[in-house]
Design a protein around this motif. Structure first.
Motif, PDB file in Angstrom:
ATOM      1  N   THR A 146       5.008 -40.117  -2.965  1.00  0.00           N
ATOM      2  CA  THR A 146       6.073 -40.435  -3.923  1.00  0.00           C
ATOM      3  C   THR A 146       7.467 -40.344  -3.302  1.00  0.00           C
ATOM      4  OG1 THR A 146       6.163 -38.129  -4.675  1.00  0.00           O
ATOM      5  CG2 THR A 146       4.701 -39.630  -5.898  1.00  0.00           C
ATOM      6  N   GLN A 149       9.703 -43.183  -4.192  1.00  0.00           N
ATOM      7  CA  GLN A 149      10.150 -43.087  -5.581  1.00  0.00           C
ATOM      8  C   GLN A 149      11.223 -42.007  -5.747  1.00  0.00           C
ATOM      9  OE1 GLN A 149       5.985 -42.790  -6.560  1.00  0.00           O
ATOM     10  NE2 GLN A 149       6.206 -44.350  -8.141  1.00  0.00           N
ATOM     11  N   THR A 150      11.092 -40.920  -5.003  1.00  0.00           N
ATOM     12  CA  THR A 150      12.121 -39.889  -5.020  1.00  0.00           C
ATOM     13  C   THR A 150      13.449 -40.448  -4.514  1.00  0.00           C
ATOM     14  OG1 THR A 150      10.618 -37.997  -4.801  1.00  0.00           O
ATOM     15  CG2 THR A 150      12.843 -37.698  -3.986  1.00  0.00           C
ATOM     16  N   LEU A 153      14.906 -42.734  -7.187  1.00  0.00           N
ATOM     17  CA  LEU A 153      15.449 -41.977  -8.309  1.00  0.00           C
ATOM     18  C   LEU A 153      16.784 -41.351  -7.938  1.00  0.00           C
ATOM     19  CD1 LEU A 153      15.196 -40.725 -11.145  1.00  0.00           C
ATOM     20  CD2 LEU A 153      13.914 -38.841 -10.091  1.00  0.00           C
ATOM     21  N   GLN A 156      19.435 -44.031  -7.964  1.00  0.00           N
ATOM     22  CA  GLN A 156      19.790 -44.451  -9.318  1.00  0.00           C
ATOM     23  C   GLN A 156      20.656 -43.406 -10.012  1.00  0.00           C
ATOM     24  OE1 GLN A 156      18.795 -47.589 -10.947  1.00  0.00           O
ATOM     25  NE2 GLN A 156      18.718 -47.878  -8.729  1.00  0.00           N
ATOM     26  N   VAL A 172      10.197 -36.423  -7.381  1.00  0.00           N
ATOM     27  CA  VAL A 172       9.083 -37.115  -8.022  1.00  0.00           C
ATOM     28  C   VAL A 172       7.823 -36.628  -7.326  1.00  0.00           C
ATOM     29  CG1 VAL A 172       8.015 -39.312  -8.612  1.00  0.00           C
ATOM     30  CG2 VAL A 172      10.506 -39.140  -8.495  1.00  0.00           C
ATOM     31  N   ILE A 181       8.330 -36.767 -12.776  1.00  0.00           N
ATOM     32  CA  ILE A 181       9.704 -36.465 -12.386  1.00  0.00           C
ATOM     33  C   ILE A 181      10.011 -35.036 -12.811  1.00  0.00           C
ATOM     34  CG2 ILE A 181      12.131 -37.032 -12.695  1.00  0.00           C
ATOM     35  CD1 ILE A 181      11.352 -39.903 -13.207  1.00  0.00           C
ATOM     36  N   GLU A 213      12.781 -43.102 -15.794  1.00  0.00           N
ATOM     37  CA  GLU A 213      11.350 -42.825 -15.672  1.00  0.00           C
ATOM     38  C   GLU A 213      10.552 -44.130 -15.596  1.00  0.00           C
ATOM     39  OE1 GLU A 213      10.518 -40.312 -19.015  1.00  0.00           O
ATOM     40  OE2 GLU A 213      10.967 -38.475 -17.895  1.00  0.00           O
ATOM     41  N   SER A 216      11.207 -45.817 -12.139  1.00  0.00           N
ATOM     42  CA  SER A 216      10.597 -45.090 -11.021  1.00  0.00           C
ATOM     43  C   SER A 216       9.086 -45.237 -10.977  1.00  0.00           C
ATOM     44  CB  SER A 216      10.963 -43.603 -11.110  1.00  0.00           C
ATOM     45  OG  SER A 216      12.352 -43.416 -10.998  1.00  0.00           O
TER      46      SER A 216
END
Length: 313
Positions: A146, A149-150, A153, A156, A172, A181, A213, A216
């Motif tokens: 992840t 994705q971390t 995030l 963002q 994440v 998350i 959420e 991600s």
């Protein structure tokens, strides 16, 4: 001396990652192993990348042989996502196990003793089975997990709250398909992210949380190989240079009651491999959700093992 990195896997993913490496120009000696099913077009693309690498100041790229594995520091296994429905992905993973086991066995049989870094769909399963197949210490295997994705995030949150790049710390964990998350341990500057909900001046709402959420966990993010390659590059540099970082990567864990597995949690990635600095502390609700992810992941592993699928005996 340059770190020696062997790259193998699927042609499209190899080409994508090598393009990133050429643009980044790290002090790395890259060695790509030819793909067995390589076509004339893919061979031409690889030749073009080898030629392009000559323009790099530090990065070098050659086409190698299995014998190069004995002196490699890291093996990168990069596999693409097949164009199939999400519900068929587990069947796909089970189907590639014989090929994956053959690849890992070849790596070990050729004298490799370094670290394995995997970028692939369901890499939490592949990291676990690579550990089983290879016999390598658990500190020497990891997957991107992840981490991409971390990074997304954090980016963002930075843009939404208009703060600096280093002002956001967010996590994440779990798996790319079943992510969690950790809002209770996500910070912007000195304050938890959730504190910003209470301040109307920040224009940050529960709707923003829900949108983050959803973004991600989107399939488009999981399929975004550009972001995946950027995450992969950061992890590789942590493994071969003095650039340690804490990242949410798929890592082997053996202390869970349900049994051993690989799952994404924040760990230190460095020249020494993967090391957990402390246990992950979650809120009560997050702990419940995380335990559910662990149980379901372990159940999937058990189904593969007990079903004797994919040559996992």
């Amino acid at each position: 001396m340059k770190a020696k990195v062997v790259i193998c896997g699927d042609t499209s993913r190899i080409d994508s990652f090598l393009t990133t490496m050429i643009m980044k120009d790290p002090s790395v000696a890259g060695i790509v192993l030819p793909v067995e099913s390589e076509t004339e077009n893919s061979d031409t693309a690889l030749s073009a990348l080898v030629t392009a690498a000559h323009l790099c100041q530090q990065f070098s790229l050659t086409v190698g042989k299995n014998e190069d594995l004995a002196s490699a520091d890291v093996v990168v296994i990069a596999l693409e996502r097949p164009q199939i429905a999400a519900e068929d992905m587990l069947t796909y993973v089970q189907g590639i196990m014989p090929k994956f086991r053959k690849l890992v066995n070849s790596v070990i049989e050729n004298g490799f003793k370094g670290k394995i870094l995997i970028s692939a769909p369901f890499d939490e399963l592949l990291v676990y089975f690579a550990w089983r197949f290879s016999g390598l210490p658990q500190t020497q295997l990891l997957g991107v997990g992840t981490f991409s994705q971390t990074l997304f995030l954090q980016s963002q949150l930075k843009d939404r709250l208009r703060v600096g790049e280093n002002d956001v710390s967010a996590l994440v964990v779990g798996t790319p398909q079943q992510q969690l998350i950790v809002w209770s341990r996500s910070y912007v500057g000195p304050a938890p992210v959730l504190m910003y909900l209470a301040n109307q001046d920040n224009h940050f709402s529960a709707e923003d949380i829900a949108n983050l959420e959803a973004a991600s966990s989107s399939q488009s993010l999981m399929d975004n190989w550009a972001i995946q390659d950027l995450a992969l590059d950061r992890l590789l540099m942590a493994l071969v240079e003095d650039r340690p970082l804490i990242a949410t990567v798929s890592n082997i864990q053996t202390e869970h009651e349900v049994g051993a597995l690989a799952i994404s949690t924040p760990v230190l990635v460095s020249l020494a491999g993967v090391r957990r600095l402390t246990d992950l502390t979650l809120s009560d609700s997050e702990e419940t959700d995380f335990e559910t992810i662990i149980s379901q992941l372990r159940q999937t592993i058990t189904e593969i093992e007990n079903g004797k699928l994919g040559g996992t005996e």
